[in-house]
Enzyme design. Structure first.
Site, PDB file in Angstrom:
ATOM      1  N   GLU A 314      25.334 -77.588 -40.498  1.00 42.09           N
ATOM      2  CA  GLU A 314      25.857 -78.638 -39.769  1.00 42.09           C
ATOM      3  C   GLU A 314      26.087 -79.783 -40.809  1.00 42.09           C
ATOM      4  OE1 GLU A 314      22.871 -81.045 -37.055  1.00 42.09           O
ATOM      5  OE2 GLU A 314      23.226 -79.108 -36.189  1.00 42.09           O
ATOM      6  N   ALA A 315      26.247 -79.505 -42.034  1.00 45.35           N
ATOM      7  CA  ALA A 315      26.543 -80.467 -43.045  1.00 45.35           C
ATOM      8  C   ALA A 315      25.260 -81.463 -43.410  1.00 45.35           C
ATOM      9  CB  ALA A 315      27.596 -81.303 -42.663  1.00 45.35           C
TER      10      ALA A 315
END
Lengths: 346, 346
Positions: A314-315
Site C-alpha cells: 500500500e505504498a
C-alpha cells in the site's frame, strides 16, 4: 495500448553535471553524503534545475480483487481487500498516517474490486469486478488489461496536472503476491519454489501450496507468456497493471517515480520490459521482507534506499523513504560551500 | 568521575508489552512495519507511555582538536576543525540544514578547540586547547578527561531539562578517526591494518601511514590501556569523551540516545564498557562507510537503521534517521485497529 511505447526522455545530463560539481563544493568531505548526494543529483537532472525540490508528493493506491484468492493463497480472507479500501477512505491505514506525515496528496482507486463502493476519497475506474482465477483462465481479457493500464495512466495524469514532484504508487489486493510471484517467475524464468514467499504471513506449508499453484499456472499458460503484456494479462492483476500504466505515463511526462516494495517492483520490471527507458525515472524505496523481492531488484540493478524489514505494501515503504529525498534537496540547496564558509582545504 | 557508574534503569517492560500487543491490533499484517514497530515499542517502554512521541530532538555537536593531526592523518588541514565550528555557528553545515529540517534544537560545544572563538550558538566548555599527540604522550591528562566527560554530561543535562525526547550527539575534530580507530583496536584487540579507514578521504598509501602510526601508539601505551577510561584518556579526544559522558548521563535520566556513525559508535562502545546498562537506551542510526564501523556495530550487537554510504559525522547520519522514529510513533498512535475498522481477518 500503443501509448505505452511512446518515447521517454532522458533526465538532463547537463543539470546532473552541474549538480555533481555543486556537491563537490559543499562543506563536507567528497561523497560523504552518500546516497543523499545521488538523490539530489538525479532529481536536479530530472527537474532540469540547479535547485531540486521535493514538496508535492502524489500517492495513488490501486486496489483490486484477485480470482486466485479463492485458492487459499493468503493469510487473510478476500474480503480484506474491500475492508482495507474502506479503511483507506476512513484514513485509518498505514498509508494514510504516512501520507499525512509527509503531507502527500493521497488517493485510493478501485481498479477492480469485487464490490463497488461509494466512499469519500475513493475513485472508481474499473471495467470488471476482480480478475479471473489464473489457475484456470487468463486473469484478464485484453479490454480489462487495457482499462487497468489506462486507470494507472489517469492517476499519473492527475499527478502531472498538479505539478507533483514525485509519484508513488501503492497496491491493495488479497492474493497479489501470488500474482506478482507468478509474473516474476515467468519474466526471470525462475522456479516458483525459489521465489514464493509468505505474503501477508503464510506458514511454510501454505507457502508450498502457493508455490505449487503458481507452478501449475505457469505450465497452463506457458504458450501465452511471450511478452510482458501477455504475462500481465494472464497472471497479473488490475492494480498491478495500473501501476505499470502509471509508471510509464509518469516517466513519459518527466515525473520521477518512487517504487515501493515487492508488488510495485514487479510492476516496475514489467514497465521496464515494455518500455526500457522508463527505468531512468525510477527510484527504489526499500527492500521488502517478501522473498522474491531481492531477485526483482537485482534484475533491475536497483539499490533500494531502505531495508527496514517492512512488508506491508500500500505504498508504505515508499512514503517512509520520502524524507530522505527532502533532506537530500535541502542539503544540496542550503549547505554553505567551502568558498562561502571561507574554508581552506589544503 | 564516579557518576559514570551511577545506576541506569531499564526501559519499562510493562509498556513494551502493551505496545507489542497494540501493534498486533493495527490494520496491517503482523510485523509488516518491521523496524518501525520495534522503534515504537522501544520508545513506549522508554517513555513509559502507551503513545510514544518524538517531537523534541536535541542535537549537541562537540568539537575539539587532536594532537595526532600534525602527523598527516587527515585529508584536511587541522584548521578545518575551527573553520567548521564557524560554519556551524553560521548555520552552513550539513548538521545545520538537517537540524532545521527536523526542527531539532542544535548546539555546538567547544570542548577543546585550539582557538577560543566568540560566536553565536557556540558554547565553550573546555579545559585545554586540543589534545596531545597520542603517538608520544597520553592524549589527555586525568583532569582533561574528566572535564570533557562532564562537558558531555552538561549537554545531556540541558537536553533533559528541556524535556527532550531524543538525544543526538555529533562530533567535529580533524584527526578523530585516527583516535577512534586506535581506541577500537585497543577495545576489540584488533590489528590497525584491519580497521583503519579513509576518514575524510585518504589515499591507500595515507591509510597505511595512519595505520602504522596507530600501531606505534598502541605499542607505546600498551601498559595503560587496561580500562575503557584509560583507553579514552590515552588515545581519545575531548569530543569523544564528551559523547561518552553525554550518552551515560542521558541514559541515567531515561533520555533515549540515537547514535550517529563511526566516532559516535566508538563512544557508545566506550560508554557500554564503562556502564553496561547504558546500551538499553541506545538506537543506532546508520552504518557509515568508514572501515572500522562494522566491527564496532557488531561488537555492540547493533543493527543500524540506515545504510546510505554516508561518512560525514557531525551527527548528520543520526538526524537523517529521525523521521523514521516520528513515522513509527505516528503509525503506532494513529492507525486504526482491526476492531475499529471492523475488519474480519478470519
Amino acid at each position: 495500448m500503443k501509448w505505452l511505447s511512446d518515447p521517454i526522455e532522458k533526465p538532463d545530463v547537463h543539470f546532473a553535471s552541474l549538480a555533481r560539481q555543486h556537491q563537490k563544493k559543499l562543506t563536507k568531505p567528497q561523497g560523504s553524503l552518500g546516497q543523499l548526494e545521488i538523490l539530489a543529483i538525479r532529481l536536479a537532472a530530472m527537474q532540469q534545475t540547479k535547485k531540486p525540490v521535493l514538496n508535492r508528493v502524489w500517492v495513488s493506491v490501486f486496489a483490486a480483487d484477485h480470482g486466485i484468492a479463492v485458492e487459499n493463497v493468503s493469510a487473510y480472507p478476500q474480503s480484506v481487500t474491500v475492508d482495507m479500501v474502506k479503511n483507506f477512505s476512513a484514513k485509518g491505514a498505514a498509508v494514510n498516517v504516512l501520507s499525512k506525515f509527509i503531507r502527500a496528496h493521497f488517493e485510493a482507486i478501485d481498479v477492480g474490486l469485487l464490490q463497488t463502493l461509494d466512499l469519500p476519497h475513493l475513485i472508481v475506474d474499473k471495467l470488471s469486478q476482480g480478475t479471473a482465477n489464473f489457475l484456470n483462465r487468463p486473469a484478464m481479457n485484453i479490454d480489462q488489461l487495457e482499462h487497468a493500464l489506462n486507470a494507472g495512466r489517469n492517476a499519473a495524469s492527475r499527478a502531472v496536472s498538479k505539478k507533483s514532484h514525485l509519484f508513488i504508487g501503492g497496491e491493495m489486493g488479497i492474493g497479489n503476491t501470488s500474482s506478482a510471484t507468478a509474473m516474476i517467475c515467468a519474466l526471470l524464468k525462475e522456479n516458483p519454489k525459489v521465489l514464493t514467499g509468505a505474503g501477508t504471513g503464510l506458514s511454510e506449508d501454505a507457502i508450498k501450496h502457493k508455490s505449487n499453484l503458481i507452478k501449475q499456472a505457469l505450465a497452463k499458460h506457458r504458450k501465452n507468456l511471450g511478452t510482458p503484456l501477455e504475462v500481465l494479462q494472464y497472471l497479473g492483476g488490475s492494480e498491478i497493471a495500473a501501476l505499470v500504466g502509471a509508471y510509464i505515463f509518469a516517466a513519459q511526462n518527466k515525473l520521477p517515480v518512487l517504487v515501493d516494495g515487492f508488488i510495485a517492483t514487479t510492476a516496475a520490471l514489467l514497465a521496464v520490459r515494455i518500455n526500457p527507458s522508463v527505468g531512468r525515472w525510477f527510484f527504489y524505496a526499500h527492500k521488502s521482507e517478501e522473498k522474491g523481492h531481492q531477485a526483482v531488484l537485482e534484475e533491475l540493478n536497483a539499490r533500494p534506499l531502505l531495508n527496514l524489514s517492512m512488508h506491508l505494501g500500500e505504498a508504505s515503504g515508499a512514503i517512509v523513504a520520502v524524507p530522505l529525498f527532502q533532506m537530500a534537496c535541502k542539503l544540496h540547496n542550503d549547505m554553505a560551500t567551502f568558498e562561502q564558509a571561507k574554508i581552506t582545504t589544503k
